[in-house]
Write an enzyme that holds these catalytic residues in place. Structure first.
Site, PDB file in Angstrom:
ATOM      1  N   ASN A   1       0.892  -1.096   0.148  1.00 11.69           N
ATOM      2  CA  ASN A   1       0.026   0.054   0.005  1.00 11.69           C
ATOM      3  C   ASN A   1       0.868   1.246  -0.031  1.00 11.69           C
ATOM      4  O   ASN A   1       1.372   1.512   0.958  1.00 11.69           O
ATOM      5  CB  ASN A   1      -0.957  -0.133   1.299  1.00 11.69           C
ATOM      6  CG  ASN A   1      -1.769   1.330   1.404  1.00 11.69           C
ATOM      7  OD1 ASN A   1      -1.713   2.180   0.604  1.00 11.69           O
ATOM      8  ND2 ASN A   1      -2.586   1.090   2.421  1.00 11.69           N
TER       9      ASN A   1
ATOM     10  N   ARG B   1      -2.154  -1.719  -3.799  1.00 12.66           N
ATOM     11  CA  ARG B   1      -3.159  -0.810  -3.886  1.00 12.66           C
ATOM     12  C   ARG B   1      -2.791   0.183  -4.721  1.00 12.66           C
ATOM     13  O   ARG B   1      -1.693   0.738  -5.062  1.00 12.66           O
ATOM     14  CB  ARG B   1      -3.213   0.027  -2.445  1.00 12.66           C
ATOM     15  CG  ARG B   1      -4.001   1.350  -2.441  1.00 12.66           C
ATOM     16  CD  ARG B   1      -4.060   2.023  -0.944  1.00 12.66           C
ATOM     17  NE  ARG B   1      -5.072   3.075  -1.266  1.00 12.66           N
ATOM     18  CZ  ARG B   1      -4.775   4.273  -0.608  1.00 12.66           C
ATOM     19  NH1 ARG B   1      -3.812   4.337   0.185  1.00 12.66           N
ATOM     20  NH2 ARG B   1      -5.855   5.153  -0.472  1.00 12.66           N
TER      21      ARG B   1
ATOM     22  N   HIS C   1     -10.508   5.447  -1.615  1.00 13.20           N
ATOM     23  CA  HIS C   1     -10.576   4.947  -0.486  1.00 13.20           C
ATOM     24  C   HIS C   1     -11.464   3.829  -0.358  1.00 13.20           C
ATOM     25  O   HIS C   1     -12.246   3.096   0.508  1.00 13.20           O
ATOM     26  CB  HIS C   1     -10.984   5.775   0.865  1.00 13.20           C
ATOM     27  CG  HIS C   1      -9.901   6.805   1.231  1.00 13.20           C
ATOM     28  ND1 HIS C   1     -10.309   8.120   1.692  1.00 13.20           N
ATOM     29  CD2 HIS C   1      -8.571   6.717   1.358  1.00 13.20           C
ATOM     30  CE1 HIS C   1      -8.905   8.604   1.885  1.00 13.20           C
ATOM     31  NE2 HIS C   1      -7.963   8.020   1.746  1.00 13.20           N
TER      32      HIS C   1
ATOM     33  N   ARG D   1      -4.593  18.440   2.745  1.00 15.37           N
ATOM     34  CA  ARG D   1      -5.464  18.771   1.655  1.00 15.37           C
ATOM     35  C   ARG D   1      -6.768  19.544   2.241  1.00 15.37           C
ATOM     36  O   ARG D   1      -7.180  19.514   2.965  1.00 15.37           O
ATOM     37  CB  ARG D   1      -6.117  17.680   0.714  1.00 15.37           C
ATOM     38  CG  ARG D   1      -4.869  16.824   0.083  1.00 15.37           C
ATOM     39  CD  ARG D   1      -5.234  15.480  -0.293  1.00 15.37           C
ATOM     40  NE  ARG D   1      -4.542  14.522   0.322  1.00 15.37           N
ATOM     41  CZ  ARG D   1      -4.681  13.384  -0.090  1.00 15.37           C
ATOM     42  NH1 ARG D   1      -5.964  12.912  -0.304  1.00 15.37           N
ATOM     43  NH2 ARG D   1      -4.193  12.374   0.581  1.00 15.37           N
TER      44      ARG D   1
ATOM     45  N   GLU E   1      -7.203  -2.231   4.756  1.00 11.51           N
ATOM     46  CA  GLU E   1      -7.190  -2.111   3.361  1.00 11.51           C
ATOM     47  C   GLU E   1      -6.253  -3.247   2.774  1.00 11.51           C
ATOM     48  O   GLU E   1      -6.502  -4.088   1.846  1.00 11.51           O
ATOM     49  CB  GLU E   1      -6.555  -0.677   2.876  1.00 11.51           C
ATOM     50  CG  GLU E   1      -7.657   0.432   2.993  1.00 11.51           C
ATOM     51  CD  GLU E   1      -6.814   1.519   3.106  1.00 11.51           C
ATOM     52  OE1 GLU E   1      -5.983   1.849   3.784  1.00 11.51           O
ATOM     53  OE2 GLU E   1      -7.144   2.290   1.908  1.00 11.51           O
TER      54      GLU E   1
HETATM   55  C1  LIG Z   1      -6.657   8.429  -1.709  1.00  5.79           C
HETATM   56  C2  LIG Z   1      -5.915   8.883  -0.781  1.00  5.79           C
HETATM   57  O1  LIG Z   1      -6.243  10.078  -0.109  1.00  5.79           O
HETATM   58  O2  LIG Z   1      -5.389   8.047  -0.062  1.00  5.79           O
HETATM   59  P1  LIG Z   1      -4.412   8.312   1.407  1.00  5.79           P
HETATM   60  O3  LIG Z   1      -5.552   8.415   2.404  1.00  5.79           O
HETATM   61  O4  LIG Z   1      -3.699   6.943   1.723  1.00  5.79           O
HETATM   62  O5  LIG Z   1      -3.796   9.567   1.033  1.00  5.79           O
HETATM   63 MG   LIG Z   2      -4.746   5.492   3.905  1.00  5.08          MG
END
Ligand SMILES: CC(=O)OP(=O)(O)O
Ligand SMILES: [Mg+2]
Ligand SMILES: Nc1ncnc2c1ncn2[C@@H]1O[C@H](COP(=O)(O)OP(=O)(O)O)[C@@H](O)[C@H]1O
Length: 410
Positions: free
Chosen positions: A12, A97, A186, A247, A390
């Protein structure tokens, strides 16, 4: 005679981390788990835990690991020290993943050149993730060219969304030309957690409506009706929706034109701003919820506001998905923040008693790795914590694919 290989190594790869597990799919045993953190920095750390009988002692390797290729080679070295390296004849497949699968990948897929090319083509819509996923696959292929490498896509679970949820209200021709729509991410976690939550409620997945909140470094919410995703908060890319570690989640799209026109920023600069320098880290300098809670306890106002913004957004999505589903059986928290941060769960549900939602303080403060209910008995809607896995889900899907095709060829 050697037994049929039944082990699966799961990788992953995140933007700056590599999580992995080695599992035996016939016995169900987890043989090793580990994590490489802060890839690309001076302070990288590999933590490897063998779980075979007599093992279990975690080992740490500290020091710079430049990229995902080096990370995977270091992991292979640690596995080999325990006699479980990637050259092992017991390995049946390596499962990966892959975050963005675009329009075409709705199922786990054995990787070939065409699959690699499509994952590469999708880099612009998963800039933090698909490059790391690709490196992981390529390095694993070089280590074991004879083994099936299986890609399991984050987007797959969300392909059941109706067009009314998946489409943005922008000019149809432009959207179609550039394949702009809500893909969602996710998905492997949302699918696994939905099934586990139904089990916890003592019902079949088809019988329950769930709001699943995957709150890790990246974070997303899903509305799941009868086991199928009907809406999700991430969109064309994993940037939309909830406030995350780094983000922004939802912003007015005009923020981008404004920063271009008035702030003289380039598209690439804004991409970095919104994906890597926003969210909790942009609001208060920290993206780890543990650190934010510690600062709040010390009276830090900046951390308090960051937390409140995070919770406000989360609550809006709970309300929105309640309305999308009409009837909700449970709100389910998962991933690093969702599984561990009791104050986040309490605050997200606070004030929603009229919707039948409440959290029991005592149940909420219990720490456990098991799925559990945290709502009081009188609440109409259950609130649950369900640890995600996951890697296990990827291993199952990978093994099912290679095992089924092997038995068909027998
Ligand atoms: C798609 C995504 O945001 O994955 P992660 O939470 O692992 O950064
Ligand atoms: Mg994650
Ligand atoms: N005990 C804890 N209390 C609060 N938050 C935690 C705790 N443990 C982990 N977290 C949060 O979980 C995040 C990581 O979640 P995880 O699901 O592993 O994310 P990812 O898969 O995106 O790396 C950390 O950044 C931190 O904010």
């Amino acid at each position: 005679m050697t037994a049929t290989p039944s082990r699966v190594l799961v990788l992953n790869s995140g933007s700056s981390s590599l999580k992995y597990q080695l599992l035996d799919m016939e016995s169900g045993a987890r043989l090793a788990v580990g994590l490489v953190e802060r890839i690309g920095e001076e302070t990288s750390r590999l933590k490897h835990t063998p779980l075979t009988a007599g093992g279990g002692e975690a080992r740490e390797v500290n020091g710079p690991i430049a990229d995902h290729d080096a990370a995977l080679k270091a992991v292979a070295g640690e596995l080999a020290r325990d006699g479980m390296g990637p050259d092992s004849p017991e390995l049946a497949a390596i499962g990966h993943r892959v975050v963005h699968g675009g329009m075409f990948f709705t199922e786990p897929t054995v990787v070939d050149d065409a699959v690699l090319a499509e994952i590469e083509r999708l880099i612009p819509v998963a800039p933090l993730h698909n490059p790391a996923n690709l490196t992981g696959i390529r390095t694993a292929m070089a280590l074991r060219p004879d083994l099936p490498q299986v890609a399991v896509f984050d987007t797959a679970f969300h392909t059941t969304m109706p067009e009314s949820a998946a489409r943005y209200a922008i000019d149809v021709k432009t959207a179609d030309e550039h394949r702009i729509r809500r893909y969602g991410f996710h998905g492997t976690s949302h699918a696994y957690v939905s099934r586990k939550a139904a089990e916890l409620l003592g019902k079949a997945p088809e019988e329950v409506n769930l709001i699943v909140l995957h709150l890790g470094n990246g974070a997303s919410a899903s509305a799941v009706r009868g086991g199928r995703c009907v809406d999700t908060s991430m969109g064309l890319t994993p940037l939309e929706g909830l406030v995350m570690g780094t983000r922004s989640g939802d912003v007015d799209p005009a923020v981008i034109f404004h920063l271009m026109r008035v702030g003289n920023m380039s598209a690439d600069e804004i991409d970095v701003l919104l994906n890597q320098k926003s969210g909790l880290v942009g609001l208060c300098g920290d993206n780890d919820m543990r650190e934010i809670r510690r600062r709040i306890d010390e009276g830090d106002e900046e951390a308090r506001l960051a937390f409140d913004i995070y919770i406000h957004r989360l609550k809006k999505y709970i309300g929105a998905y309640y309305a999308v589903l009409g009837r909700v059986d449970a709100v389910v928290f998962t991933a690093g923040v969702g599984e561990n941060a009791a104050p986040v769960r309490e605050a997200a549900v606070a004030g929603l008693e009229e919707l039948g939602l409440a959290v029991d303080g005592e149940l909420n403060s219990v720490r456990s790795d098991e799925p559990r209910l945290i709502s009081p008995e009188y609440a109409r809607v259950a609130v649950a914590v369900v640890p995600t896995d996951e890697e296990l889900e990827i291993a199952r899907q990978t093994y099912a694919l290679v095992h089924d095709s092997a038995s068909r060829n027998d």
